[in-house]
Structures are given as structure tokens and as C-alpha cells.
Design an enzyme around this catalytic site. Structure first.
Site, PDB file in Angstrom:
ATOM      1  CE  LYS A  53      -3.139   2.725   2.793  1.00  0.00           C
ATOM      2  NZ  LYS A  53      -3.696   2.950   4.148  1.00  0.00           N
ATOM      3  CE  LYS A 162      10.259   2.227  29.441  1.00  0.00           C
ATOM      4  NZ  LYS A 162       8.853   2.664  29.447  1.00  0.00           N
TER       5      LYS A 162
END
Length: 538
Positions: A53, A162
């Protein structure tokens, strides 16, 4: 090597089992995959599904802009999509620091900490900071990449990051923890891993408002000196230091709203063989920390019944239900749920394998694996923790018609409200403060206008016509408080994101595979940023 994965898909008004192919990776070929490989595998599967796509979309854009031949433009589009995928996969920056700690007893110890910045497609990067003895570079990188997709799913304009410090906080005094936190903050700031527009940590496992206040103070007094926005370098702070109402319960509240959006969808509930709504549903909770306790509280308020809780030091069970308020009071007083008088010690095997409607793993990663997935009886698994289900277990649970509400959507309530706090810090004004009195006065003027109109029409015979606000309007007549705005914004975010995931699942015929739908949704959004930015490859 190809593998097949059984899922549930909708065809017309019915539900049927379909088979879809996917590629097996090293992470799936072993039952205990590396967490970083595990997150990468989920990304790869979503990327393969959406690749065609994206190539078509890019091909159409190129073909419209120039006279290049279709064959050339298709080839260019394919190479560009692959190139952007390669940019999206790895962590952009990973920092490891070590520094000495002089403990209160005079002994010295070397402390190790990590910070990973996965993607700067949006800045600043955002992600929690945890204190745990098993923290590793791979874990921090995996959680940073998960944060990228998590932020994209809920449309929070941050890149993923993180941090982790390799300690067991229970073995250190408060003074020692403060020294560790402040020194780690300095190390991050020196290396460009901290700042309101660069990288913004938040609380995570074994950290909270206290640690965030130490970080904000250290940064503001050193590298952020003279910066008006210095305290926006972290979120999850105490209210008195720029925090926001509703942040502590945000992840648990977001978990409730996330499950709510799917449990009220009759199509999904029919596919797993249950009825819509929380009423009379039973649930088992793994992990009674901040996320688990608040999740328990919200589900209980809406009619669900907690029948069991599993913690690291013991499990309790009560088929009639466990009261969250009584449990919280007991845990605060005793520091554990073991011995809680409102339930019995669980004497069976693994509590998460007991019969229930909803299972909430809110403790740690990889608790449901190929070894125990076949024994899971819950119809709905809500991933309050990061990565509690391995890829092999995910495949097994889907074949068993289980609805897994994935972590990158379900526990995004924390980063959503952190975004609200960050905006509050940059705006330097509390939500509602500028409009609070105006809204209250406007609502009273509205009531007066209604009364005047009625009296003009019907007269004042017998006295004034009383205008009494309803109970709901009376509660809102003074306008929205900061907590009201935060709760409303969080609920709207979770609802909108759930609709996007449902639409994606339907578009790709994924059925109950919400994890892949969420990853596809996130990948499309991050890809769009890279593509429309006109980035070049050096």
C-alpha cells in the site's frame, strides 16, 4: 520460511476463521525470544502487510509530480519504502554510563545506566525511566522502539525513548537513591539525552514523582539554568513542581478505557463468545502496582469483579470478588497483598490460567509463552505491561479466539497524560485557569436567560418560574477543572485510537488480530512523517 496464523475475520454479518501467511523469524523460533527481537518481529510483520500500500501511494505521488516512466517510478517507490523502513527499525542513539556511588555505610559501588532514543521523527523523544536489577541494553532498546509505535498509535507527537538503571531500589536508602538519580541526570544532560526539546523521561518501574522531582531539580540547577522551560525536561512530577492532576492513575485509567472501547463492540464480543459490557465480568490481575491497582479500581466501578491477584511474593483468590479500596488500604499498611483478609491464599498452579473473562498482565514482559498459552482461559487479555505475550503465544491465543488488546495501545494512557503535562509546562498555565470563572458565569447567565424567556412567555403569576439545573449540569456548571480536562482528553484519545485500530483491522481483514492492526496503524503514521519530510539518504 513461511508459517500460517489462524485469525478471526468478519465476512458480512458473520465471523469465520481464515489463514494468513507471515514470515517466521529468529524471535518466533524460540519460546523465550530476546525482547528487542520480539518487538522487531511484530514491526516486521506489520511492515510486510502495509508495504504494498505504501509503495502504491508513493508511486502515485511520484507519477503525478514528473514525467518519469511508470516502471521507473514503481522501482523508485519500492526502494524508497524499503529505505524508510530501514530508518525506522534501529535505535538512533544508545547511551551506557557508569559512575561510582559512595553508600551511607562508606562502601563504594559502580552503578550502570542506559538511555536509548529510538526515533527522532518527532522531537523530543519520550519514555520512562526504570530501576530494576535485570535492566539491560537490549531491554531499553526494545522499550524505546515500543514507545515510538505507542506514541504513533495514540497520536502523541513524540519519538520513542527509554532509560534504565541497573539496581534493586529496595536495597538502597532514600539518600542513596537520590544520589543515583541526580548523578544519572547529569550524565544524561552532558551527553544530550535530556532536555525539554530533546528527550523527556517519565516514571516507570520502581520510579515515581519523587525521582522525577530530583531529575527536574538537578537539570534546572545545572544544564537548564536560565531556561524558562527547564522543568519540562521530565513528566510525572509532583503537582507542586509542575505536575498534572491525573498523571498517577493515567496508565490504569487508559487501560480501562482501552478495554471499554472493545468490550462494548458486539461484533468482537460475539467473535469470542461473550456479551458486551463489563457488567458481571470477572477478571484476574497480575501485578498490583500503580497500573494494576488503578485498573482494578476502574473496572470494579463499572461492574466487573476481580477474583484473583498474582504478585511476585504470593497470590490471593476470592470467587465472590476482591474490594479494591480494602486491598489498597491493606497493601499500604503491610507492603504486600499476602494475608489480605478479604481473600484466600491461592493454592493452585498458575493463577493467570484460572477461569475468568478478562486477564490483565500488568507486571513484566513474556509472562504468557508457548508453554502456558494453551492453558489461558480468559477470553480477553489486556496487556497492561509491555510485551507480556511472546509471538508464539500470540499465535496460539489467536487460534483459540482470544481477544488481545495490545500493549502499544492499551498502556499508552501514561504517555498521553505526560504529553498534557509537557504542554502545561511549556504554556506555564494550568488547564482551565483562564476559562474557569468565565464558563461558570456563562452557565449561570444561560439559566437566567431560560428563566427570563419562560417568564416573558407565561408571566410571573404565582411567583418566579424556578429553573433547576440537572445533577449532571450542576456538577459541570463551574467549568472543567484540570483533572476533568485530563480525563476527558485521555478518554477521547483512547476512543479515537481504538476506532483507528478497528478500521485498520477491517481494511486488512485481520479479525481479532488487534496487535498487527495497531502496528500497521503506527507504521503508516511514522512512515508518513519520514516520507513527507522529504528526507534524503546520504
Amino acid at each position: 520460511m513461511l508459517r500460517t496464523l489462524g485469525t478471526i475475520a468478519r465476512r458480512g454479518s458473520g465471523v469465520h476463521v481464515v489463514r494468513r501467511s507471515a514470515y517466521s523469524t529468529q524471535a518466533e523460533e524460540k519460546d523465550d525470544p530476546n525482547f528487542f527481537d520480539m518487538v522487531g518481529d511484530y514491526f516486521e510483520h506489520g511492515a510486510r502487510l502495509v508495504e504494498d500500500k505504501l509503495v502504491d501511494n508513493l508511486y502515485n505521488q511520484i507519477d503525478e509530480k514528473g514525467p518519469a516512466s511508470k516502471g521507473t517510478s514503481v522501482d523508485q517507490s519500492h526502494r524508497r519504502v524499503q529505505g524508510i523502513f530501514q530508518m525506522m527499525r534501529p535505535c538512533n542513539h544508545v547511551l551506557q554510563v557508569t559512575f561510582p556511588l559512595r553508600k551511607d555505610n562508606g562502601e563504594y559501588e559502580i552503578i550502570t545506566g542506559y538511555r536509548a532514543q529510538h526515533s527522532q521523527h518527532r522531537v523530543p523523544t519520550k519514555g520512562g525511566m526504570r530501576y530494576a536489577p535485570d535492566v539491560s541494553e537490549d531491554e531499553v532498546k526494545a522499550l524505546a522502539s515500543l514507545m515510538t509505535w505507542k506514541c504513533a498509535v495514540v497520536d502523541v507527537p513524540f519519538g520513542g525513548a527509554k532509560a534504565g538503571v541497573k539496581i534493586d531500589p529496595r536495597k538502597y536508602t532514600e539518600r542513596e537513591l537520590e544520589k543515583i538519580t541526580r548523578r544519572f541526570t547529569m550524565e544524561l544532560a552532558k551527553k544530550g539525552f535530556l532536555g525539554p526539546g530533546i528527550d523527556v523521561p517519565a516514571p516507570d518501574m520502581n520510579t515515581g514523582p519523587r525521582e522525577m522531582s530530583w531529575m527536574a531539580d538537578t537539570y534546572a540547577m545545572t544544564h537548564g539554568y536560565g531556561d524558562l522551560n527547564a522543568h519540562a525536561c521530565v513528566t510525572g512530577k509532583p503537582i507542586t513542581q509542575g505536575g498534572i492532576h491525573g498523571r498517577v492513575s493515567a496508565t490504569g485509567r487508559g487501560l480501562f478505557h482501552g478495554i471499554e472501547n472493545f468490550i462494548n463492540e458486539a461484533t468482537f464480543m460475539s467473535a469470542i463468545g461473550t456479551t458486551p459490557g463489563f457488567q458481571d465480568k470477572t477478571f484476574i490481575l497480575q501485578g498490583c502496582g500503580n497500573v494494576g491497582l488503578h485498573s482494578m479500581r476502574y473496572l470494579h466501578r463499572h461492574g466487573a469483579r476481580c477474583i484473583g491477584i498474582q504478585e511476585y511474593d504470593g497470590s490471593i483468590y476470592n470467587e465472590q470478588g476482591i474490594d479494591p479500596r480494602e486491598l489498597e488500604e491493606y497493601k499500604v499498611q503491610n507492603g504486600t497483598i499476602v494475608g489480605f483478609p478479604g481473600a484466600s491464599p491461592y493454592e493452585g498452579g498458575n493463577l493467570i490460567e484460572e477461569e475468568c473473562d478478562i486477564l490483565l498482565p500488568c507486571a513484566k514482559e513474556k509472562v504468557i509463552t508457548a508453554n502456558n498459552a494453551h492453558n489461558i482461559k480468559a477470553r480477553i487479555i489486556g496487556e497492561g505491561a509491555n510485551g507480556p505475550v511472546t509471538p508464539e503465544a500470540d499465535k496460539i491465543l489467536l487460534k483459540m479466539n482470544k481477544l488481545i488488546v495490545p500493549d502499544l495501545y492499551l498502556n499508552a494512557g501514561g504517555v498521553t497524560v505526560s504529553y498534557f503535562e509537557w504542554l502545561k509546562n511549556l504554556n506555564h498555565v494550568s488547564y482551565g485557569r483562564l476559562s474557569f470563572k468565565y464558563e461558570r458565569d456563562a452557565n449561570y447567565d444561560l439559566l437566567d436567560s431560560v428563566q427570563t424567556s419562560l417568564e416573558r412567555k407565561f408571566g410571573k403569576y404565582g411567583g418566579k418560574i424556578p429553573i433547576t439545573p440537572s445533577e449532571g449540569f450542576a456538577k459541570k456548571i463551574s467549568g472543567a477543572s484540570e483533572k476533568d480536562i485530563v480525563h476527558s482528553g485521555l478518554q477521547y484519545t483512547m476512543e479515537r485510537s481504538a476506532r483507528q485500530i478497528m478500521t485498520t483491522a477491517q481494511r486488512y481483514d485481520l479479525g481479532l488480530d488487534l496487535r498487527t492492526a495497531a502496528y500497521v496503524n503506527a507504521i503508516e503514521k511514522v512512515f508518513k512523517v519520514y516520507s513527507e519530510a522529504g528526507l534524503t539518504f546520504s
